[in-house]
Write an enzyme that holds these catalytic residues in place. Structure first.
Site, mmCIF file in Angstrom:
data_model
loop_
_atom_site.group_PDB
_atom_site.id
_atom_site.type_symbol
_atom_site.label_atom_id
_atom_site.label_comp_id
_atom_site.label_asym_id
_atom_site.label_seq_id
_atom_site.Cartn_x
_atom_site.Cartn_y
_atom_site.Cartn_z
ATOM 1 N NE ARG A 8 7.070 0.941 22.079
ATOM 2 C CZ ARG A 8 7.555 -0.272 22.264
ATOM 3 N NH1 ARG A 8 6.707 -1.254 22.493
ATOM 4 N NH2 ARG A 8 9.078 -0.131 22.358
ATOM 5 C CG ASP B 204 8.866 -11.410 16.429
ATOM 6 O OD1 ASP B 204 9.821 -11.103 16.752
ATOM 7 O OD2 ASP B 204 7.695 -10.882 16.722
HETATM 8 C C1 LIG Z 1 14.038 -7.670 21.683
HETATM 9 S S1 LIG Z 1 13.534 -8.485 20.332
HETATM 10 C C2 LIG Z 1 14.591 -9.635 20.426
HETATM 11 C C3 LIG Z 1 15.142 -10.249 18.753
HETATM 12 C C4 LIG Z 1 16.311 -11.091 18.734
HETATM 13 N N1 LIG Z 1 15.950 -12.479 19.111
HETATM 14 C C5 LIG Z 1 17.672 -10.862 19.500
HETATM 15 O O1 LIG Z 1 17.935 -11.133 20.373
HETATM 16 O O2 LIG Z 1 18.173 -9.683 19.006
HETATM 17 C C6 LIG Z 1 12.208 -9.476 21.055
HETATM 18 C C7 LIG Z 1 11.044 -9.875 20.077
HETATM 19 O O3 LIG Z 1 10.221 -11.083 20.567
HETATM 20 C C8 LIG Z 1 9.054 -10.882 20.072
HETATM 21 N N2 LIG Z 1 7.800 -11.560 21.013
HETATM 22 C C9 LIG Z 1 7.566 -10.979 22.084
HETATM 23 N N3 LIG Z 1 6.540 -11.670 22.600
HETATM 24 C C10 LIG Z 1 6.259 -12.732 21.571
HETATM 25 C C11 LIG Z 1 5.250 -13.971 21.655
HETATM 26 N N4 LIG Z 1 4.367 -14.042 22.774
HETATM 27 N N5 LIG Z 1 5.740 -14.660 20.509
HETATM 28 C C12 LIG Z 1 6.421 -14.601 19.817
HETATM 29 N N6 LIG Z 1 7.294 -13.533 19.630
HETATM 30 C C13 LIG Z 1 7.298 -12.601 20.690
HETATM 31 C C14 LIG Z 1 8.946 -9.423 19.915
HETATM 32 O O4 LIG Z 1 7.875 -8.949 18.757
HETATM 33 C C15 LIG Z 1 10.274 -8.983 19.437
HETATM 34 O O5 LIG Z 1 10.485 -8.979 17.983
#
Ligand SMILES: C[S@@+](CC[C@H](N)C(=O)[O-])C[C@H]1O[C@@H](n2cnc3c(N)ncnc32)[C@H](O)[C@@H]1O
Length: 269
Positions: free
Chosen positions: A36, A139
């Site tokens: 990445r 996010d």
């Molecule tokens: C796998 S996606 C899940 C998306 C959705 N909630 C779903 O279940 O389909 C995880 C998301 O969490 C976000 N994320 C990770 N760490 C985070 C943090 N400390 N604060 C806010 N968002 C975070 C990532 O950027 C990503 O977009």
């Protein structure tokens, strides 16, 4: 150009990401991190990960840190993911809303917005496109939020959207937009997106929500991080409000402030 990362460099990057986002990258994620960041090193004309680490941690390049976080988060999501949760949402929706009542939902790790717009379709179906409901999507990753705000997706991503909703709430792209769809503006106007890091100690209360979706993000966190993140969310839940986590996640040992009512569904009583 291809790059190799040594153990010291990997540890530096993984602890930087942990300190900021709370995300734990095990050694097994070395290839993922290298893959990445490689494009970024190339774009900046850098030769080593050490050089990039100096750059990213230099206060003069504060924007680069956000850029790196955007590259290192995993944003997999889709419409109507884990559909039982939307069935549950339908069941707990009040049949009618009181005068002045607004039904509020927070999609707390919203990614590109598929979860937030799925919730929007369910709420529009219940209360109408002019109903009193709002969705807040947040996010840590800024670039996914740009797509979330546009509400514009490839048609392949519509696969799990029920046909009736697709017809009612999505506009099929024509001409140059062929192969895409746009979430109807009447839904988009109920949905706002904001960048927010859930891993900040003592995060501000961001609203009073009836339901919070915190799905498929706890899997990236260790126990102290899960505890911090969940504690940050609780002040923004109404009494009687619900917190929903992903099907492979649990709040066992994470909080005593919520009562489990189903395997992945918790309530503030
Ligand atoms: C796998 S996606 C899940 C998306 C959705 N909630 C779903 O279940 O389909 C995880 C998301 O969490 C976000 N994320 C990770 N760490 C985070 C943090 N400390 N604060 C806010 N968002 C975070 C990532 O950027 C990503 O977009």
């Amino acid at each position: 150009m291809a790059y190799e990362i040594n153990d010291t460099e990997f540890k530096r990057f993984s602890s930087l990401l942990y300190d900021i986002a709370g995300i734990t990258l095990t050694d097994a994620k070395k290839a993922l991190l290298t893959g990445r960041l490689t494009k970024r090193l190339n774009a900046l004309g850098m030769d080593t990960f050490t050089q990039y680490f100096k750059h990213v941690t230099d206060a003069a390049h504060a924007d680069e840190l956000q850029f790196m976080v955007d590259l290192l988060t995993t944003n997999e999501t889709y419409f109507f993911r884990e559909p039982q949760h939307f069935e549950f949402l339908r069941q707990i929706l009040p049949p009618t809303l009181r005068q002045g009542q607004v039904f509020r939902v927070w999609s707390a790790a919203a990614s590109i917005g598929a979860e937030a717009y799925t919730i929007a379709m369910v709420l529009a179906d219940k209360y109408g496109v002019d109903g009193a409901w709002e969705i807040h999507g947040t996010d840590i990753n800024n670039s996914v939020l740009e797509q979330a705000r546009r509400g514009h997706y490839r048609i392949a991503e519509a696969e799990k959207i029920p046909t009736a909703y697709l017809k009612k709430y999505c506009l099929k792209g024509k001409g140059e937009q062929q192969g895409t769809f746009l979430i109807d503006k009447r839904l988009r106007q109920h949905v706002g997106f904001e960048q927010l890091n859930l891993n900040v100690e003592g995060m501000r209360k961001i609203g009073d929500f009836d339901v919070i979706f915190l799905r498929n993000v706890l899997i990236y966190f260790d126990i102290p991080t899960k505890q911090r993140v969940v504690a940050n969310l609780i002040p923004s839940m109404k009494n009687g409000g619900y917190l929903i986590v992903g099907h492979s996640e649990s709040l066992n040992g994470i909080t005593t402030a919520l009562t489990q009512i189903k395997p992945t569904i918790y309530r503030r009583l």
